[in-house]
Design a protein around this motif. Structure first.
Motif, mmCIF file in Angstrom:
data_model
loop_
_atom_site.group_PDB
_atom_site.id
_atom_site.type_symbol
_atom_site.label_atom_id
_atom_site.label_comp_id
_atom_site.label_asym_id
_atom_site.label_seq_id
_atom_site.Cartn_x
_atom_site.Cartn_y
_atom_site.Cartn_z
ATOM 1 N N PRO A 1 0.824 -1.221 0.000
ATOM 2 C CA PRO A 1 0.000 0.000 0.000
ATOM 3 C C PRO A 1 0.857 1.270 0.000
ATOM 4 O O PRO A 1 1.882 1.314 0.688
ATOM 5 C CB PRO A 1 -0.818 -0.118 1.288
ATOM 6 C CG PRO A 1 -0.077 -1.076 2.139
ATOM 7 C CD PRO A 1 0.677 -2.002 1.230
ATOM 8 N N VAL A 2 0.417 2.237 -0.781
ATOM 9 C CA VAL A 2 1.107 3.538 -0.795
ATOM 10 C C VAL A 2 0.464 4.439 0.253
ATOM 11 O O VAL A 2 1.147 5.111 1.022
ATOM 12 C CB VAL A 2 1.027 4.189 -2.198
ATOM 13 C CG1 VAL A 2 1.774 5.515 -2.209
ATOM 14 C CG2 VAL A 2 1.579 3.254 -3.256
ATOM 15 N N PHE A 3 -0.879 4.445 0.257
ATOM 16 C CA PHE A 3 -1.609 5.224 1.263
ATOM 17 C C PHE A 3 -2.611 4.329 1.975
ATOM 18 O O PHE A 3 -3.255 3.493 1.332
ATOM 19 C CB PHE A 3 -2.376 6.381 0.603
ATOM 20 C CG PHE A 3 -1.493 7.406 -0.025
ATOM 21 C CD1 PHE A 3 -0.662 8.191 0.757
ATOM 22 C CD2 PHE A 3 -1.489 7.594 -1.401
ATOM 23 C CE1 PHE A 3 0.164 9.141 0.166
ATOM 24 C CE2 PHE A 3 -0.665 8.539 -1.989
ATOM 25 C CZ PHE A 3 0.165 9.312 -1.209
ATOM 26 N N GLU A 4 -2.743 4.520 3.284
ATOM 27 C CA GLU A 4 -3.773 3.821 4.053
ATOM 28 C C GLU A 4 -4.508 4.869 4.885
ATOM 29 O O GLU A 4 -3.901 5.526 5.725
ATOM 30 C CB GLU A 4 -3.141 2.788 4.987
ATOM 31 C CG GLU A 4 -2.555 1.598 4.241
ATOM 32 C CD GLU A 4 -1.818 0.655 5.173
ATOM 33 O OE1 GLU A 4 -2.224 -0.494 5.281
ATOM 34 O OE2 GLU A 4 -0.832 1.113 5.782
ATOM 35 N N ARG A 5 -5.778 5.037 4.619
ATOM 36 C CA ARG A 5 -6.627 6.002 5.339
ATOM 37 C C ARG A 5 -6.004 7.399 5.387
ATOM 38 O O ARG A 5 -5.839 8.008 6.451
ATOM 39 C CB ARG A 5 -6.923 5.480 6.744
ATOM 40 C CG ARG A 5 -7.970 4.364 6.684
ATOM 41 C CD ARG A 5 -8.389 3.954 8.056
ATOM 42 N NE ARG A 5 -7.329 3.286 8.768
ATOM 43 C CZ ARG A 5 -7.413 2.820 9.996
ATOM 44 N NH1 ARG A 5 -8.517 2.974 10.661
ATOM 45 N NH2 ARG A 5 -6.419 2.195 10.565
ATOM 46 N N LEU A 6 -5.640 7.871 4.228
ATOM 47 C CA LEU A 6 -5.054 9.212 4.129
ATOM 48 C C LEU A 6 -6.161 10.262 4.256
ATOM 49 O O LEU A 6 -7.168 10.198 3.553
ATOM 50 C CB LEU A 6 -4.351 9.372 2.772
ATOM 51 C CG LEU A 6 -3.873 10.771 2.409
ATOM 52 C CD1 LEU A 6 -2.681 11.193 3.250
ATOM 53 C CD2 LEU A 6 -3.510 10.851 0.927
ATOM 54 N N ALA A 7 -5.990 11.208 5.153
ATOM 55 C CA ALA A 7 -6.924 12.323 5.294
ATOM 56 C C ALA A 7 -6.113 13.604 5.185
ATOM 57 O O ALA A 7 -5.158 13.804 5.938
ATOM 58 C CB ALA A 7 -7.639 12.257 6.633
ATOM 59 N N LEU A 8 -6.490 14.426 4.216
ATOM 60 C CA LEU A 8 -5.689 15.620 3.956
ATOM 61 C C LEU A 8 -6.548 16.654 3.240
ATOM 62 O O LEU A 8 -7.353 16.308 2.377
ATOM 63 C CB LEU A 8 -4.496 15.222 3.073
ATOM 64 C CG LEU A 8 -3.495 16.290 2.670
ATOM 65 C CD1 LEU A 8 -2.757 16.833 3.887
ATOM 66 C CD2 LEU A 8 -2.478 15.705 1.687
ATOM 67 N N GLU A 9 -6.403 17.908 3.636
ATOM 68 C CA GLU A 9 -7.110 18.992 2.936
ATOM 69 C C GLU A 9 -6.072 20.013 2.504
ATOM 70 O O GLU A 9 -5.244 20.434 3.308
ATOM 71 C CB GLU A 9 -8.154 19.634 3.835
ATOM 72 C CG GLU A 9 -9.357 18.738 4.056
ATOM 73 C CD GLU A 9 -10.565 19.504 4.575
ATOM 74 O OE1 GLU A 9 -10.387 20.631 5.062
ATOM 75 O OE2 GLU A 9 -11.675 18.955 4.480
ATOM 76 N N ILE A 10 -6.140 20.384 1.232
ATOM 77 C CA ILE A 10 -5.190 21.376 0.721
ATOM 78 C C ILE A 10 -6.000 22.571 0.217
ATOM 79 O O ILE A 10 -6.782 22.429 -0.740
ATOM 80 C CB ILE A 10 -4.316 20.781 -0.406
ATOM 81 C CG1 ILE A 10 -3.540 19.563 0.129
ATOM 82 C CG2 ILE A 10 -3.353 21.831 -0.935
ATOM 83 C CD1 ILE A 10 -2.757 18.818 -0.933
ATOM 84 N N GLY A 11 -5.818 23.698 0.854
ATOM 85 C CA GLY A 11 -6.594 24.882 0.515
ATOM 86 C C GLY A 11 -5.912 25.752 -0.522
ATOM 87 O O GLY A 11 -4.838 25.404 -1.039
ATOM 88 N N PRO A 12 -6.549 26.903 -0.834
ATOM 89 C CA PRO A 12 -6.004 27.806 -1.851
ATOM 90 C C PRO A 12 -4.605 28.312 -1.485
ATOM 91 O O PRO A 12 -4.231 28.338 -0.320
ATOM 92 C CB PRO A 12 -7.011 28.966 -1.880
ATOM 93 C CG PRO A 12 -8.259 28.404 -1.298
ATOM 94 C CD PRO A 12 -7.825 27.378 -0.297
ATOM 95 N N GLY A 13 -3.883 28.717 -2.514
ATOM 96 C CA GLY A 13 -2.516 29.181 -2.323
ATOM 97 C C GLY A 13 -1.535 28.104 -2.751
ATOM 98 O O GLY A 13 -1.935 27.032 -3.222
ATOM 99 N N LEU A 14 -0.263 28.412 -2.567
ATOM 100 C CA LEU A 14 0.787 27.486 -3.025
ATOM 101 C C LEU A 14 1.177 26.523 -1.901
ATOM 102 O O LEU A 14 1.588 26.947 -0.819
ATOM 103 C CB LEU A 14 2.005 28.295 -3.485
ATOM 104 C CG LEU A 14 3.234 27.515 -3.912
ATOM 105 C CD1 LEU A 14 2.916 26.549 -5.051
ATOM 106 C CD2 LEU A 14 4.347 28.463 -4.362
ATOM 107 N N THR A 15 1.044 25.213 -2.193
ATOM 108 C CA THR A 15 1.412 24.171 -1.231
ATOM 109 C C THR A 15 2.531 23.336 -1.812
ATOM 110 O O THR A 15 2.433 22.885 -2.968
ATOM 111 C CB THR A 15 0.202 23.261 -0.934
ATOM 112 O OG1 THR A 15 -0.862 24.063 -0.432
ATOM 113 C CG2 THR A 15 0.555 22.179 0.089
ATOM 114 N N LEU A 16 3.572 23.135 -1.032
ATOM 115 C CA LEU A 16 4.662 22.259 -1.483
ATOM 116 C C LEU A 16 4.482 20.878 -0.861
ATOM 117 O O LEU A 16 4.195 20.771 0.330
ATOM 118 C CB LEU A 16 6.016 22.822 -1.042
ATOM 119 C CG LEU A 16 6.530 24.056 -1.764
ATOM 120 C CD1 LEU A 16 7.848 24.505 -1.146
ATOM 121 C CD2 LEU A 16 6.725 23.774 -3.242
ATOM 122 N N VAL A 17 4.619 19.833 -1.675
ATOM 123 C CA VAL A 17 4.592 18.476 -1.146
ATOM 124 C C VAL A 17 6.022 17.953 -1.195
ATOM 125 O O VAL A 17 6.632 17.889 -2.276
ATOM 126 C CB VAL A 17 3.653 17.564 -1.967
ATOM 127 C CG1 VAL A 17 3.646 16.150 -1.403
ATOM 128 C CG2 VAL A 17 2.231 18.124 -1.951
#
Lengths: 442, 230
Positions: free
Chosen positions: B16-32
């Motif tokens: 598995p790569v993700f298990e129960r991933l919870a994430l919110e990304i809002g407006p603007g610039l987000t770096l991963v």
């Protein structure tokens, strides 16, 4: 524009030595051994791809036609004909197999491989080695034919077996892609034919020709890089045009398969006086199986040549639209097979045609499931299509059910489209046409 | 806003790569950020609708990517790490097609190609382009229309200086205008000053979702540690 490997590289002063290569006899031997092992393994992998289908076909024919037929066939092609005719037949068979392997072997010698320390001549000889190993299954089958064939007085089995052993590299030389194409191909083929003639003297002459062909062959040539010239027709939109361009002229194969099934049905009906109801059922079976065979072959072709396009999935187009386009592209050309059915039994056409919407959508789903299924897209379409064809044969009103089945078939196909893991790495066994990572390569 | 709710995803069931991933990304610039294999590109593929989660939902602008397929993707622009454009169409055909899908005028596709300097090569397929030109072609497809959610995987890779500057202007302009811009990149410096938050991934888990400090040195240090997977 063609790419010529090592074309501008100066010839090494001794043997295959090159700048930066290990010095001394042991270093050169070690490097030669490593190269030979690498290319022999390439040949073995290709041989396994040729061997499996060759043996499957041979066993199927053996059980259908019995050993007597093979003995007779071997006698006709290798025993009763003259030495040059049998040699030409064997050379042709081996060269066809060698050409299929050569396309893959020579393509693999481009790019990164070119910077490795090897001369043009050595690269060519290693390519010949890989091709010769790859065609080994065909040579073994030919040698088996020679062993069981009725022998003419002047031919000997040892000469035959030695000849077939020499046939593999000679046919490989005839098929390898090099710069001096025509003289190499002509001399190589002539050498291969003489090697397989079953006479010692001709075998010796064949070896001389094969060596001469190898010496004049020139550097290995990569695949031709074609500029993309598209017709600009988008009657059904760009996705349809992409699928059409990807399949190209190979669409003739599904048509040939479908037409062969129809021809068998027509021959059965023409040679068997049947009551009208039975004749109608046989026509429906033939027609439905012809459409099924077309869809199975076409979906398999589409799955191999037009793999999923990950970026397209991020654009605003629904999964239903994507599979519906493919279903149209598969089922509309299939409908052309209904025209010859009119000559056999016109009454069968509307019933058989009812198969198309659901079968086209199942074929579109099979394109998405191809890599997960043991027998690929064609297995799924052929299996389900055979069942549907049987239903249409015995109960013509099943046509109404099949028409209604198009609705769940669309949902199932859309589901298959959505749940594809499009960016998962999969081994494709040299089928670069179906590998999106090879799209940008020649 | 891009939301991941209880997302599980695996290329192979056993890994598995993700298990129960919870994430919110809002407006603007987000770096991963994260090390190789931490799931950064897969996160973007899930957000772009390229891959479907095995379980859970991904919504873009409030629309579920797999039940409201068209609405969710209408404002989406994705630039993948590998420029996988089909070889069976010219780049002009591809851009015209994207313009039509995004309900933009047909000229928008051609303008995008001109903007990335591919006007003279519009009749070519991806096979006839260099790696940098292929990257530019995927940028051209992203530049069509006014996307509200932009997903960029190593966006500056293989771009020449001119297109790189244009790409950065475009990214910062959209982020300032309130679009949601998500960037996966090992090259942090060009984005460090303008990024509003960073997501650090470690083995498929968001180890940190943090607003970035205004102090340049603290910001650089935090981004560096997230990129190293510390």
């Amino acid at each position: 524009m063609s790419e010529f490997y090592h074309a501008s590289r100066p010839a090494p002063s001794r043997g295959d030595g090159a700048a930066g290569a290990p010095r001394g006899a042991s270093g050169t031997r070690g490097r030669l051994g490593a190269m030979a092992r690498f290319h022999a393994r390439v040949g073995v992998r290709l041989a396994l791809r040729i061997l499996a289908p060759s043996l499957a076909i041979l066993f199927a024919l053996y059980f259908i036609l019995r050993p007597e037929f093979f003995v007779y066939l071997a006698g006709v092609i290798l025993g009763d004909s003259g030495p040059l005719a049998r040699g030409a037949f064997a050379a042709l068979t081996a060269t066809v197999a060698a050409r299929a392997a050569a396309a893959r072997v020579c393509a693999g010698l481009g790019g990164w491989m070119r910077h490795l320390p090897s001369s043009a001549a050595l690269t060519r000889r290693m390519a010949v080695l890989a091709i010769a190993v790859a065609e080994a299954p065909v040579i073994v089958i030919l040698a088996g034919f020679a062993a069981v064939s009725a022998r003419s007085a002047s031919a000997s089995l040892p000469a035959d077996l030695a000849g077939f052993a020499a046939l593999a590299p000679a046919a490989a030389i005839a098929a390898v892609r090099t710069r001096n194409r025509a003289p190499r191909a002509v001399l190589g083929f002539a050498g291969a034919a003489l090697c397989a003639s079953g006479r010692w003297l001709l075998l010796a002459a064949g070896l001389v020709l094969a060596v001469a062909a190898e010496r004049i062959a020139g550097p290995v040539r990569g695949p031709k890089r074609k500029n993309s010239v598209f017709d600009g027709r988008h009657a059904l939109g760009l996705p349809a045009a992409i699928a059409r361009r990807a399949v190209g002229k190979a669409i003739a194969v599904p048509y040939l398969i479908g037409a062969a099934v129809l021809a068998l049905a027509a021959a059965f009906l023409a040679n068997n006086p049947l009551p009208p109801a039975t004749a109608g059922a046989a026509a429906r079976l033939g027609g439905a199986l012809a459409l099924t065979a077309f869809l199975a072959a076409a979906s398999s072709l589409l799955a191999a040549r037009r793999p999923p396009w990950p970026l397209e999935r991020s654009w605003p187009r629904s999964a239903r639209a994507r599979v519906a386009t493919d279903a149209l592209l598969l089922s509309v050309p299939a409908a052309a097979l209904l025209a010859p059915l009119a000559a056999v039994n016109p009454g069968a056409i509307p019933i058989v045609a009812a198969l198309l919407p659901a079968a086209g959508l199942r074929a579109a789903a099979a394109v998405r499931l191809d890599r997960e299924l043991r027998f690929g897209a064609w297995g799924l379409v052929l299996g389900e299509g055979a069942l549907a064809s049987a239903a249409l044969t015995f109960t013509p009103w099943a046509a109404a059910i099949l028409l209604a089945a198009a609705v769940p078939a669309l949902e199932l196909a859309a589901r298959a489209e959505r749940r594809q893991k499009v960016s998962r790495w999969l081994e494709l066994h040299h089928l670069s046409a179906g590998d999106p990572l090879s799209w940008s390569e020649g | 806003m891009i939301s991941f709710e209880s997302v599980a995803f695996a290329y192979r069931a056993s890994e598995p790569v993700f298990e129960r991933l919870a994430l919110e990304i809002g407006p603007g610039l987000t770096l991963v950020l994260g090390v190789n294999g931490s799931g950064k590109s897969t996160l973007l593929k899930l957000a772009a609708g390229v891959e479907r989660p095995d379980t859970g939902t991904v919504t873009v602008g409030g629309f579920d990517l797999w039940t409201d397929e068209i609405a969710a993707r209408r404002g989406l622009a994705y630039v993948p790490e590998f420029p996988d454009l089909t070889p069976y169409a010219t780049i002009r055909e591809i851009c015209d097609y994207v313009a039509r899908l995004r309900r933009e005028p047909a000229a928008a596709g051609r303008e995008a190609l001109e903007r990335v300097g591919l006007g003279p090569y519009a009749h070519r397929s991806v096979r006839e382009l260099s790696m940098g030109q292929k990257r530019r072609a995927t940028f051209a497809a992203a530049w069509i229309g006014t996307p509200s959610h932009i997903l960029l995987d190593e966006p500056l890779e293989a771009l020449d200086r001119k297109v790189r500057e244009a790409a950065l202007d475009w990214i910062f302009g959209l982020a300032a205008a309130g679009s949601t811009v998500v960037v996966v990149s090992h090259e942090i410096e060009p984005f460090a000053a303008r990024a509003e938050r960073a997501v650090g991934l470690v083995l498929g888990r968001p180890a940190a979702v943090v607003p970035l400090p205004s102090d340049a040195a603290a910001r650089a240090g935090l981004l560096e540690s997230l990129a190293r997977g510390d």
